[in-house]
Scaffold this active site. Structure first.
Site, PDB file in Angstrom:
ATOM      1  N   ARG A   1      11.021   3.866   3.489  1.00  0.00           N
ATOM      2  CA  ARG A   1      10.699   2.898   4.550  1.00  0.00           C
ATOM      3  C   ARG A   1      11.969   2.147   4.893  1.00  0.00           C
ATOM      4  O   ARG A   1      12.738   1.763   4.000  1.00  0.00           O
ATOM      5  CB  ARG A   1       9.624   1.913   4.098  1.00  0.00           C
ATOM      6  CG  ARG A   1       9.415   0.781   5.093  1.00  0.00           C
ATOM      7  CD  ARG A   1       8.220  -0.056   4.792  1.00  0.00           C
ATOM      8  NE  ARG A   1       6.977   0.659   5.033  1.00  0.00           N
ATOM      9  CZ  ARG A   1       5.771   0.107   4.952  1.00  0.00           C
ATOM     10  NH1 ARG A   1       5.654  -1.168   4.645  1.00  0.00           N
ATOM     11  NH2 ARG A   1       4.694   0.809   5.181  1.00  0.00           N
TER      12      ARG A   1
ATOM     13  N   HIS B   1       4.746   5.809  11.566  1.00  0.00           N
ATOM     14  CA  HIS B   1       4.267   5.638  10.189  1.00  0.00           C
ATOM     15  C   HIS B   1       3.298   6.804   9.943  1.00  0.00           C
ATOM     16  O   HIS B   1       2.087   6.617   9.860  1.00  0.00           O
ATOM     17  CB  HIS B   1       3.579   4.275  10.066  1.00  0.00           C
ATOM     18  CG  HIS B   1       3.306   3.821   8.667  1.00  0.00           C
ATOM     19  ND1 HIS B   1       3.456   4.643   7.562  1.00  0.00           N
ATOM     20  CD2 HIS B   1       2.864   2.617   8.193  1.00  0.00           C
ATOM     21  CE1 HIS B   1       3.129   3.943   6.475  1.00  0.00           C
ATOM     22  NE2 HIS B   1       2.768   2.727   6.837  1.00  0.00           N
TER      23      HIS B   1
ATOM     24  N   LYS C   1      25.551  -3.540  -0.803  1.00  0.00           N
ATOM     25  CA  LYS C   1      27.029  -3.526  -0.846  1.00  0.00           C
ATOM     26  C   LYS C   1      27.596  -2.792   0.354  1.00  0.00           C
ATOM     27  O   LYS C   1      28.797  -2.550   0.432  1.00  0.00           O
ATOM     28  CB  LYS C   1      27.507  -2.829  -2.122  1.00  0.00           C
ATOM     29  CG  LYS C   1      26.992  -3.434  -3.404  1.00  0.00           C
ATOM     30  CD  LYS C   1      27.424  -2.563  -4.587  1.00  0.00           C
ATOM     31  CE  LYS C   1      26.553  -2.780  -5.803  1.00  0.00           C
ATOM     32  NZ  LYS C   1      26.636  -1.654  -6.742  1.00  0.00           N
TER      33      LYS C   1
ATOM     34  N   ARG D   1       0.807  -1.230   0.000  1.00  0.00           N
ATOM     35  CA  ARG D   1       0.000   0.000   0.000  1.00  0.00           C
ATOM     36  C   ARG D   1       0.836   1.275   0.000  1.00  0.00           C
ATOM     37  O   ARG D   1       0.591   2.193  -0.783  1.00  0.00           O
ATOM     38  CB  ARG D   1      -0.924   0.049   1.237  1.00  0.00           C
ATOM     39  CG  ARG D   1      -2.199  -0.692   1.095  1.00  0.00           C
ATOM     40  CD  ARG D   1      -2.602  -1.262   2.419  1.00  0.00           C
ATOM     41  NE  ARG D   1      -1.627  -2.287   2.769  1.00  0.00           N
ATOM     42  CZ  ARG D   1      -1.736  -3.551   2.376  1.00  0.00           C
ATOM     43  NH1 ARG D   1      -2.790  -3.942   1.739  1.00  0.00           N
ATOM     44  NH2 ARG D   1      -0.801  -4.445   2.665  1.00  0.00           N
ATOM     45  N   THR D   2       1.785   1.369   0.912  1.00  0.00           N
ATOM     46  CA  THR D   2       2.463   2.655   1.088  1.00  0.00           C
ATOM     47  C   THR D   2       3.260   3.022  -0.156  1.00  0.00           C
ATOM     48  O   THR D   2       3.144   4.130  -0.677  1.00  0.00           O
ATOM     49  CB  THR D   2       3.364   2.603   2.333  1.00  0.00           C
ATOM     50  OG1 THR D   2       2.604   2.074   3.420  1.00  0.00           O
ATOM     51  CG2 THR D   2       3.871   3.976   2.699  1.00  0.00           C
TER      52      THR D   2
HETATM   53  N1   CP Z   1      -0.398  -0.088   5.837  1.00  0.00           N
HETATM   54  C1   CP Z   1       0.813  -0.319   5.290  1.00  0.00           C
HETATM   55  O1   CP Z   1       1.814   0.310   5.656  1.00  0.00           O
HETATM   56  O2   CP Z   1       0.806  -1.274   4.325  1.00  0.00           O
HETATM   57  P1   CP Z   1       2.103  -1.741   3.505  1.00  0.00           P
HETATM   58  O3   CP Z   1       3.032  -2.397   4.488  1.00  0.00           O
HETATM   59  O4   CP Z   1       1.580  -2.678   2.465  1.00  0.00           O
HETATM   60  O5   CP Z   1       2.730  -0.504   2.933  1.00  0.00           O
END
Ligand code: CP
Length: 304
Positions: A101, A129, A80, A51-52
């Protein structure tokens, strides 16, 4: 240039402005179709995501911009041994904004100190998040019309669930909020969140292991996945993973206007039989995530 590492990097006014822009994007998508023409977003994902990452990329494309990046650390020179700082200094030469991320808590903060373009934290370890929280807030606003006077049940892995920590921080700014914290003892909310947010701000909260007994009083039920990737011991994960499974019979005593949320991905926490309940909002959260990320990209790039 501003980065967003924690939901606390955004003032209440800024959050409400983002929600207002997201609502305008929903109403008038054509108005925004060329806003980021010739701009580039880099998505640097050192940890898996559906999603993100894809919503950031869809957001940039819908704004008329372009996207570069990688979806796993082993597709980049991190494999590396390159540092996060060197990676973002490099990517800053190619892109106007970065969504990152990383499994290590604090990595996006380190990146924001090395880069001279905005960094958006797309999830760091069990820490924060913030864009999921913005998606959650847009969903709550569209479902409830306000952030005030809500009893919010947070259920599941409250220890490692970074979306829960950010959501508590965000909703604690509003009056009339009460939290019901539903988890096994081993997965309770960390003390630093309880002490620094709930107790410090005098926010009412209950701690319980009882999901069914809590349901009748809730306006929002926010289910979470037990975060397998954060456990040191697989046996502990197996013992705890199915602590809570929401099924239609457990919702018989729920309010008619309950909003059932989940940041996804789900494993077993919500039975698929709940998906057809009109109170299920988790796929609306997914779509709202794209709109609010469009609003955030516009803001951080300074696009009018
Ligand atoms: N909600 C969320 O962060 O989903 P993903 O891990 O798929 O990005």
């Amino acid at each position: 240039m501003k980065s967003v590492i924690d939901i606390l990097d955004l003032s209440t006014d800024e959050i409400e402005e983002l929600i207002s822009v997201a609502c305008d994007i929903i109403e008038n998508p054509d108005k925004y179709a060329e806003k980021c023409r010739r701009k580039k977003l880099a998505t640097l994902f050192f940890e898996p995501s559906t999603r993100t990452r894809l919503s950031f990329e869809a957001a940039m494309y819908e704004l008329g911009g372009n996207v570069i990046g990688f979806s796993a650390a082993n597709n980049s020179s991190a494999a590396k041994g390159e540092s996060v700082s060197d990676t973002v200094r490099t990517v800053s030469c190619y892109a106007d904004i970065i969504a990152m991320r990383h499994p290590k808590e604090g990595a996006p903060m380190v990146a924001s100190m090395a880069a001279d373009i905005p960094i958006i934290n797309a999830g760091d370890g069990g820490h924060n998040h913030p864009t999921q929280t913005l998606a959650d807030l847009l969903t709550i606003f569209r479902e409830k019309g306000s952030f005030e006077n809500l009893t919010v049940g947070l259920c599941g892995d409250l220890k490692f669930g970074r979306t829960v920590h950010s959501l508590i921080n965000a909703l604690s700014r509003y009056s009339g909020i009460k939290f019901v914290l539903i988890s096994p003892d081993e997965l309770k909310l960390p003390d630093y969140v309880t002490n620094n947010v709930l107790i410090k701000k005098n926010i009412p909260y209950e701690v319980t292991t009882d999901l069914v007994g809590s349901i009748p009083e809730l306006d929002i039920l926010y289910m979470t996945r037990v975060q397998r990737e954060r456990f040191f011991n697989e046996q502990d994960y197996i013992r705890l993973k199915d602590s809570y499974i929401l099924t239609p019979d457990k919702l018989e005593t729920a309010k008619k206007d309950l909003s059932i949320m989940h940041p996804l991905p789900r494993v077993n926490e919500i039975s698929v039989a709940v998906d057809s309940d009109p109170r299920a909002c988790y796929f609306k959260q997914v779509l709202n995530g794209k709109y609010i990320r469009m609003a955030l990209i516009l803001k951080l790039l300074g696009v009018e």
